[in-house]
Design an enzyme around this catalytic site. Structure first.
Site, mmCIF file in Angstrom:
data_model
loop_
_atom_site.group_PDB
_atom_site.id
_atom_site.type_symbol
_atom_site.label_atom_id
_atom_site.label_comp_id
_atom_site.label_asym_id
_atom_site.label_seq_id
_atom_site.Cartn_x
_atom_site.Cartn_y
_atom_site.Cartn_z
ATOM 1 C CE LYS A 165 -65.177 -36.283 23.297
ATOM 2 N NZ LYS A 165 -64.205 -37.274 23.786
ATOM 3 C CE LYS A 265 -61.909 -40.509 29.497
ATOM 4 N NZ LYS A 265 -60.866 -40.447 28.462
#
Length: 367
Positions: A165, A265
């Site tokens: 990240k 997702k």
């Protein structure tokens, strides 16, 4: 077979490794998951789950999801859960959008379909192409020292795929990624994910610094147009995530954005029915997929495993079991990763035995 009742349960999930930081000062230390149990007149039940990462990640939040399910669930009563076309038509005929709420109901119907057929959901989703699933581990935003320590611990467990990240100061992020690349060595998969958190100028600075590193860059900016500029400037393989929500946006990511990979997702696209269609569309367009969900526990992870295991040959870049990040488990922490790999449950449907001990009484029941 007809749906006779739908129970809605809530479960507070907490992060096993403490607070998890994303770009834009978004921090996850826990989230409220919503699980649905669909019962039928045949005595068979199916489970689904949806859990927003934070209310500021995707346009979904727990209260909204449960309010949407209150509208959607009555529309499914009396439907045959094995008829996914009818299920989808009833859901879409009741509410536009609301993908996260629809995902839990759709997955529960796939669980029911598999249980009724005596087959794993993956078999019905296209067949079990792979039983050995390549799992990545997500590493939160942090300074180089802290990130290196987390990566070292993961490498010691056998993990070779990482989603790093980023999305803060681009030069610091580049330095962190460079250190991890050296640490991980040849053959490691490194995905640099800003979750749309960089402005274009910072993304271009970061992309130039990353250009000579063996990485994929994931959703550096919030818009397709900005990400496409970064891709053209850097030549890095680009993964599109937040902007890919349906077939038109997936085609645009490939055609206009130079996508090498799309991240799909379950709660972002509306469940297994739509994820399968998008997964196979991406494969047909020659790009790879990542299959996952925003967050969740055992039920969400099982649905991910079935969608990943049945992806067309050569199409799957990586996946993840989101339940590895949680302390709470309703199905005995199944599926479970080992040394950066995972496998799909082989029982019928999702292949889980869900216990209601942690869940308690339903928050709502529709019948």
């Amino acid at each position: 077979m007809r749906i006779t009742s739908i129970d809605v349960h809530g479960l507070r999930l907490t992060n096993a490794d403490g607070a998890f930081a994303l770009s834009g000062d978004r921090v996850l230390d826990g989230a409220d998951s919503t699980l649905v149990r669909i019962a039928t007149d045949a005595g068979i039940e199916g489970w689904g789950e949806t859990c927003p990462l934070t209310g500021a990640y995707l346009p979904a939040f727990t209260g909204g999801i449960r309010a949407a399910i209150a509208e959607l669930a009555p529309a499914l009563l009396g439907a045959d859960p094995r008829n996914l076309a009818e299920v989808t038509a009833r859901l879409d005929g009741t509410l536009l959008g609301q993908a996260a709420a629809k995902a839990a109901l759709d997955v529960a119907c796939w669980d029911l379909l598999g249980r009724a057929a005596g087959l794993p959901a993956a078999t019905l989703l296209g067949g079990i192409v792979r039983d050995d699933l390549p799992l990545y581990e997500a590493i939160p935003i942090g300074d180089p020292e802290r990130t290196a320590a987390r990566v070292a611990a993961a490498l010691a467990r056998g993990v070779r795929r990482f989603q790093l990240k980023v999305g803060g100061d681009p030069r610091r992020d580049v330095a962190t990624v460079a250190r991890v690349a050296e640490q991980a060595g040849d053959g490691a998969l490194l995905i640099v994910d800003a979750n749309g958190g960089w402005r274009l100028d910072d993304a271009l600075i970061a992309a130039r610094g990353l250009a000579d590193l063996p990485v994929h860059l994931e959703q550096p900016c919030a818009t397709l147009e900005a990400c496409a500029r970064v891709q053209r400037a850097s030549g890095l393989p680009m993964i599109y995530d937040e902007v890919v929500v349906d077939a038109p946006s997936l085609v645009a990511a490939v055609r206009d954005g130079g996508a090498s990979v799309v991240n799909l997702k379950l709660s972002k696209v509306g469940g297994l029915t739509r994820l399968r269609a998008l997964r196979d569309l991406a494969a047909g367009l020659g790009v790879r997929v990542m299959v996952e969900d925003s967050w969740g526990g055992d039920v969400a992870s099982a649905a991910i495993a079935h969608a990943a295991a049945s992806a067309p040959a050569g199409a799957l870049l990586a996946t993840t079991f989101v339940n590895d990040a949680t302390r709470e488990h309703v199905a005995g922490h199944q599926p479970r990763s080992h040394a950066g790999r995972g496998s799909v449950p082989r029982g019928p449907g999702l292949g889980l035995d869900v216990s209601t001990d942690l869940l308690g009484a339903p928050l709502a029941r529709y019948r």
